[in-house]
Design a protein around this motif. Structure first.
Motif, PDB file in Angstrom:
ATOM      1  N   PRO A  14       0.814  -1.228   0.000  1.00 14.86           N
ATOM      2  CA  PRO A  14       0.000   0.000   0.000  1.00 14.86           C
ATOM      3  C   PRO A  14       0.845   1.275   0.000  1.00 14.86           C
ATOM      4  O   PRO A  14       0.375   2.333  -0.392  1.00 14.86           O
ATOM      5  N   LYS A  16       3.474   1.674  -1.792  1.00 12.96           N
ATOM      6  CA  LYS A  16       4.054   1.878  -3.118  1.00 12.96           C
ATOM      7  C   LYS A  16       3.020   1.978  -4.232  1.00 12.96           C
ATOM      8  O   LYS A  16       3.229   2.669  -5.216  1.00 12.96           O
ATOM      9  N   CYS A  17       1.931   1.244  -4.117  1.00 13.34           N
ATOM     10  CA  CYS A  17       0.951   1.193  -5.206  1.00 13.34           C
ATOM     11  C   CYS A  17       0.355   2.581  -5.453  1.00 13.34           C
ATOM     12  O   CYS A  17      -0.052   3.266  -4.524  1.00 13.34           O
ATOM     13  N   VAL A  18       0.358   3.006  -6.748  1.00 12.71           N
ATOM     14  CA  VAL A  18      -0.169   4.330  -7.075  1.00 12.71           C
ATOM     15  C   VAL A  18      -1.426   4.258  -7.940  1.00 12.71           C
ATOM     16  O   VAL A  18      -1.925   5.260  -8.419  1.00 12.71           O
ATOM     17  N   GLY A  19      -1.904   3.067  -8.182  1.00 10.48           N
ATOM     18  CA  GLY A  19      -3.171   2.941  -8.911  1.00 10.48           C
ATOM     19  C   GLY A  19      -3.061   3.170 -10.401  1.00 10.48           C
ATOM     20  O   GLY A  19      -4.016   3.645 -11.020  1.00 10.48           O
ATOM     21  N   CYS A  20      -1.934   2.814 -11.023  1.00 17.50           N
ATOM     22  CA  CYS A  20      -1.752   3.113 -12.451  1.00 17.50           C
ATOM     23  C   CYS A  20      -2.425   2.093 -13.356  1.00 17.50           C
ATOM     24  O   CYS A  20      -2.524   2.297 -14.562  1.00 17.50           O
ATOM     25  N   LEU A  50      -5.029   9.457  -2.493  1.00 19.88           N
ATOM     26  CA  LEU A  50      -4.021   8.957  -1.562  1.00 19.88           C
ATOM     27  C   LEU A  50      -4.243   7.498  -1.185  1.00 19.88           C
ATOM     28  O   LEU A  50      -3.468   6.914  -0.449  1.00 19.88           O
ATOM     29  N   ASN A  52      -4.716   3.939  -2.812  1.00 21.47           N
ATOM     30  CA  ASN A  52      -4.676   3.082  -3.991  1.00 21.47           C
ATOM     31  C   ASN A  52      -4.152   1.713  -3.607  1.00 21.47           C
ATOM     32  O   ASN A  52      -3.182   1.606  -2.873  1.00 21.47           O
ATOM     33  N   GLU A 132       6.312   0.422 -10.254  1.00 19.95           N
ATOM     34  CA  GLU A 132       6.598   0.945  -8.926  1.00 19.95           C
ATOM     35  C   GLU A 132       7.202  -0.125  -8.024  1.00 19.95           C
ATOM     36  O   GLU A 132       7.530   0.133  -6.878  1.00 19.95           O
TER      37      GLU A 132
ATOM     38  N   PHE B  98      -8.732   8.520 -16.012  1.00 18.57           N
ATOM     39  CA  PHE B  98      -9.336   7.235 -16.390  1.00 18.57           C
ATOM     40  C   PHE B  98     -10.573   7.370 -17.272  1.00 18.57           C
ATOM     41  O   PHE B  98     -11.116   6.390 -17.729  1.00 18.57           O
ATOM     42  N   ARG B 283       1.866  12.297  -1.613  1.00 21.79           N
ATOM     43  CA  ARG B 283       2.132  11.124  -2.445  1.00 21.79           C
ATOM     44  C   ARG B 283       2.280  11.567  -3.885  1.00 21.79           C
ATOM     45  O   ARG B 283       1.752  12.593  -4.287  1.00 21.79           O
ATOM     46  N   ILE B 284       2.976  10.753  -4.655  1.00 20.63           N
ATOM     47  CA  ILE B 284       3.046  10.992  -6.090  1.00 20.63           C
ATOM     48  C   ILE B 284       2.380   9.792  -6.747  1.00 20.63           C
ATOM     49  O   ILE B 284       2.850   8.664  -6.592  1.00 20.63           O
ATOM     50  N   ILE B 285       1.271  10.038  -7.416  1.00 24.06           N
ATOM     51  CA  ILE B 285       0.521   8.917  -7.988  1.00 24.06           C
ATOM     52  C   ILE B 285       0.544   8.986  -9.517  1.00 24.06           C
ATOM     53  O   ILE B 285       1.152   9.892 -10.099  1.00 24.06           O
ATOM     54  N   GLY B 286      -0.115   8.039 -10.179  1.00 20.04           N
ATOM     55  CA  GLY B 286      -0.069   7.983 -11.640  1.00 20.04           C
ATOM     56  C   GLY B 286      -1.432   7.768 -12.255  1.00 20.04           C
ATOM     57  O   GLY B 286      -2.358   7.324 -11.600  1.00 20.04           O
ATOM     58  N   CYS B 287      -1.518   8.097 -13.538  1.00 21.00           N
ATOM     59  CA  CYS B 287      -2.738   7.835 -14.316  1.00 21.00           C
ATOM     60  C   CYS B 287      -2.716   6.394 -14.806  1.00 21.00           C
ATOM     61  O   CYS B 287      -1.666   5.761 -14.820  1.00 21.00           O
ATOM     62  N   GLY B 288      -3.846   5.947 -15.307  1.00 20.83           N
ATOM     63  CA  GLY B 288      -3.932   4.630 -15.906  1.00 20.83           C
ATOM     64  C   GLY B 288      -2.937   4.476 -17.046  1.00 20.83           C
ATOM     65  O   GLY B 288      -2.749   5.392 -17.827  1.00 20.83           O
ATOM     66  N   SER B 289      -2.291   3.325 -17.126  1.00 23.77           N
ATOM     67  CA  SER B 289      -1.388   2.925 -18.211  1.00 23.77           C
ATOM     68  C   SER B 289      -0.065   3.674 -18.244  1.00 23.77           C
ATOM     69  O   SER B 289       0.675   3.559 -19.203  1.00 23.77           O
ATOM     70  N   CYS B 290       0.270   4.424 -17.227  1.00 26.94           N
ATOM     71  CA  CYS B 290       1.517   5.182 -17.263  1.00 26.94           C
ATOM     72  C   CYS B 290       2.533   4.614 -16.283  1.00 26.94           C
ATOM     73  O   CYS B 290       2.195   4.301 -15.151  1.00 26.94           O
ATOM     74  N   ARG B 293       5.341   8.560 -12.633  1.00 28.31           N
ATOM     75  CA  ARG B 293       4.438   9.068 -11.610  1.00 28.31           C
ATOM     76  C   ARG B 293       4.688  10.554 -11.534  1.00 28.31           C
ATOM     77  O   ARG B 293       5.773  10.987 -11.202  1.00 28.31           O
TER      78      ARG B 293
END
Lengths: 167, 618
Positions: A14, A16-20, A50, A52, A132, B98, B283-290, B293
């Motif tokens: 949890p 590390k996961c960013v929901g990509c 926050l 994901n 990730e 998304f 946090r640094i998050i990402g979009c789908g398929s990328c 981040r």
């Protein structure tokens, strides 16, 4: 027969996961030769920017999905712990979907039988693709080790703060 | 067709009728998707001289050929195109997240909205089923509230929603269209066009497969691009993010501040990307398929704006921070949150607030007019004015028209304080000290914008003398424009542009793996040029001339006052003329900036000759 602790499953960290959703894409590609998250055995959950996490089968001991199937379509491999599906017996009733606490059982949108992560024969594609490195193919024992090490590290960070700086 | 869904959905909001037509392969090959396809459809579906808020102005939503596939960043984008209420020319804006993916999976490359609903509605696309739903209960809600309500009432958390906020409903000209909580199609007022149609939201659930022509090729190439994405090509976006620009731009005097009164910000350290990351980025998050981040999610941990959560990039940070003289990051984050709430373009809105502050400092607007002492740097005034713009309340009713119209309405010299090109508010690059970028901005078909060319990169990297325009630069600008058109038509993310080491060649590889159409990289490049010309033709049809390829008033009239190497820089009319002559020549356009008949034939745009023929004969 492998001991229960030797069973390896895909687990997402949890932190590390960013929901990509790359795990969804690659699972669907690997298993179904198309892009469609409904055909992926691993699914992402984004509750908030926050929050994901990817979720898939955790190879439970005495799994509820197997126990709930009225047609004995589901069995657990004694060797690897993965859930085996007899597609001829499964009629897509969805009791196993309801029984799984993790939402790891999904109904195939066309075949109308359930699908569950089979760990790609012990070499899961999603783990290889996760940019990730949030996904791991691990045993519960390794997860426990990681948690222990992390907690001790955190404890010592706090402890170090209380130690007076050297002169 | 592979990649493409092969269908265009039409929605007539006046009658409630919906129907589909096939997407012609020829159109796909020539205009790719995204803004290219959108601009082509706009030329076809928008009659000349219509008011942007009239039912006749179509709102066009497109996906790209890569949407729905694993193609890095390409899997997730969508674009809106319409006649812009800010520029009265081509309006276009993209967003990622998304939503675009879901629309592709529902089986549509484009949705064309025409007409106007009698009362608020939202469109519910559930694969084949397309319904207009009552949106009375959603009217007045923020995009996030509307999104959550829709998901709840339709009973599916995986539904994706693009929607407007209170600003779009009130036809605020800088209104945006939001998706996925805080993703924003921000520029050129697409949210106001949507509001004029009484269309609150577009909700989509798509469950179909997206198939590609060459699965193995795409898989391998994607893996390859992922590795590049983890490397130096995307370092900036993965580490400090675009806010890194604050100190970089500040040091070299290319960050306009205090409504272009200066070219650097004396309090830049207090709004730096470094500080943002240290104090606020959670946090640094990402979009789908990328595999990159970039999405720096900020949380305000304490103080009056405690608990505010939003993404923040350089441009909004710049517009609401340095450009308004505001040196508090927590207030800027709150400002961003308000822009998300009302659904307004944070760049345009920040520039409007700075304009109002400049009017206040110059005695053109008073405390009575504004309801607050709108000195530069007053963060409370920033937030108060954003509320007023979002609600069209008091002075906000005039400011909501954008700086160009607001300047004209207020008068008494306010016109000169309105920094825009073609009616679109400026962005965070000081054009007085970036003269290659200045050309890109002047000729950009959607008005003042860095994202139609990226020519600032040449100036900032020191590849050219940024203080002096020299003949030959137009060729570089043209090449970047054509490339950016393709980026926005495939709809890949501009943050990932660095991973396409071979430019068009890499992009065409990706395109062909997905579509199987076998374009050459020259053909893709030509499509980029075709899209630029098509957009130009739309603007010409709406009455644009060489005079509209202008620069903001202060860029042409107020030399940089900051001590240092940039001092005294500005752009004279002769210099602008040199830029335009150079550019028109490279483009194969006349001295007046009109594409020649030969050029249009070369690009296969014969069907649009009617736009230029009367002008060239004149």
């Amino acid at each position: 027969m492998a001991a229960i602790h030797a069973r390896r499953f895909v687990s997402a960290d949890p932190r590390k996961c960013v929901g990509c959703a790359i795990c969804e894409y690659i699972c669907s590609l690997e298993k179904e030769k198309t892009f469609n998250p409904l055909k992926s055995r691993i699914r992402i959950v984004r509750l908030h920017p926050l929050i994901n996490l990817s979720v898939t089968c955790r190879l439970c001991e005495d799994p509820m999905c197997v126990a709930s199937c009225p047609r004995d379509a589901l069995t657990q491999s004694k060797e690897t712990g993965i859930i085996l599906i007899d597609e001829d017996k499964c009629n897509g009733c969805g009791w196993c979907i309801e029984a799984c606490e993790y939402g790891a059982v999904v109904l195939h949108p066309e075949k109308k039988v359930v699908t569950i992560c089979d760990t790609c024969d012990g070499d899961p594609e999603c783990v290889k693709w996760c940019p990730e490195e949030a996904l791991d193919f691990v045993t519960s024992d390794v997860l426990a080790q990681k948690a222990r090490i992390d907690s001790v590290k955190r404890l010592f960070i706090e402890a170090m703060k209380a130690v007076p700086a050297p002169l | 067709m592979y990649g493409y869904a092969g269908r265009v959905l039409h929605v007539d909001l006046t009658t409630g009728r919906t129907w589909t037509e096939p997407l012609k392969e020829d159109l796909a090959r020539k205009y790719i998707g995204g803004i290219g396809l959108g601009i082509r459809l706009l030329l076809e579906h928008c009659p000349s001289d219509v008011d942007p808020f009239s039912p006749e102005n179509p709102l066009i939503l497109t996906t790209g050929p890569l949407s729905g596939t694993i193609a890095p960043t390409g899997g997730n984008g969508h674009a809106f195109v319409a006649k812009s209420p800010e520029t009265l020319g081509v309006g276009e804006s993209k967003a990622h997240g998304f939503f675009g993916t879901e629309l592709k999976r529902a089986g549509y490359d484009a949705v064309i909205f025409k007409g106007r609903a009698e009362k608020p509605v939202y469109l519910w696309i559930d694969d084949e089923s397309v319904q207009l739903m009552d949106a009375k209960h959603l009217w007045g809600k923020s995009p996030l509230e509307a999104e959550e309500t829709i998901k709840k009432e339709l009973g599916d958390q995986y539904i994706r929603v693009a929607d407007i906020g209170p600003a779009g409903e009130r036809l605020v000209r800088v209104a945006s269209i939001m998706n996925d909580r805080h993703r924003c199609a921000g520029r050129t007022g697409m949210g106001a066009v949507m509001g004029s149609k009484k269309l609150k939201a577009i909700a989509v659930r798509g469950t179909k497969d997206v198939n590609v022509a060459n699965v193995d090729g795409l898989r391998e190439f994607t893996k390859f691009l992922h590795e590049r994405m983890k490397g130096p090509a995307t370092r900036k976006y993965r580490t400090l993010g675009t806010p890194e620009n604050v100190l970089v731009h500040n040091t070299i005097f290319c960050m306009p501040s205090y409504n272009y009164n200066r070219a650097s910000f004396d309090k830049a350290e207090k709004v730096s990307g470094e500080l943002l990351n240290e104090r606020f980025v959670s946090r640094i998050i990402g979009c789908g398929s990328c595999a990159m981040r970039c999405e720096h999610v900020c949380v305000v941990p304490e103080g009056p704006y405690k608990g505010t959560v939003t993404r923040l990039e350089y441009e909004p940070l710049w517009a609401m921070g340095p450009y308004c003289g505001v040196d508090r990051l927590d207030a800027v984050i709150k400002g961003m949150d308000l822009c998300n709430y009302y659904a307004i373009d944070p760049i345009g809105s920040g520039v409007i607030v700075a304009f109002a502050m400049d009017c206040y400092e110059n005695g053109i607007l008073t405390k009575e007019d504004l309801g607050i002492e709108a000195r530069f740097g007053n963060h409370e005034a920033l937030l108060e004015l954003l509320h007023k713009i979002g609600k069209r309340e008091g002075i906000g009713d005039i400011l909501a028209e954008g700086v160009r119209i607001a300047g004209q309405k207020i008068g008494r010299g306010a016109e000169k304080l309105a920094q825009h090109i073609k009616g679109l508010e400026v962005t965070g690059y000081d054009l007085r000290t970036l003269k290659t970028a200045a050309l890109g901005y002047a000729v950009s078909f959607r008005g003042a914008d860095h994202n139609r060319h990226g020519a600032y990169a040449l100036d900032i990297a020191g590849k050219v003398d940024r203080y002096k325009y020299e003949r030959g630069r137009a060729k570089l600008v043209k090449e970047m424009e054509d490339m950016y058109n393709i980026i926005d038509s495939l709809i890949i993310c501009k943050f990932s542009r660095g991973v396409y080491y071979k430019g068009f060649e890499d992009m065409v590889t990706l395109y062909n793996y997905v579509t199987g159409l076998g374009l050459t990289h020259k053909e893709l490049e030509l499509a980029g040029e075709r899209i630029q010309n098509a957009a130009r033709l739309f603007n010409i049809r709406e009455g644009f001339t060489r005079k509209d390829d202008h620069l903001p008033w202060k860029v042409m009239n107020v030399p940089v006052p900051d001590e240092g190497p940039a001092k005294g820089q500005y752009i004279r009319q002769e210099e602008l003329d040199l830029m335009l002559d150079d550019y028109y020549e490279v483009r194969g356009w006349t001295k007046d900036g009109i594409p020649t008949i030969e050029k249009l034939k070369e690009l296969g745009l014969e069907e649009l000759l009617y736009i230029v023929e009367p002008k060239i004969k004149m």
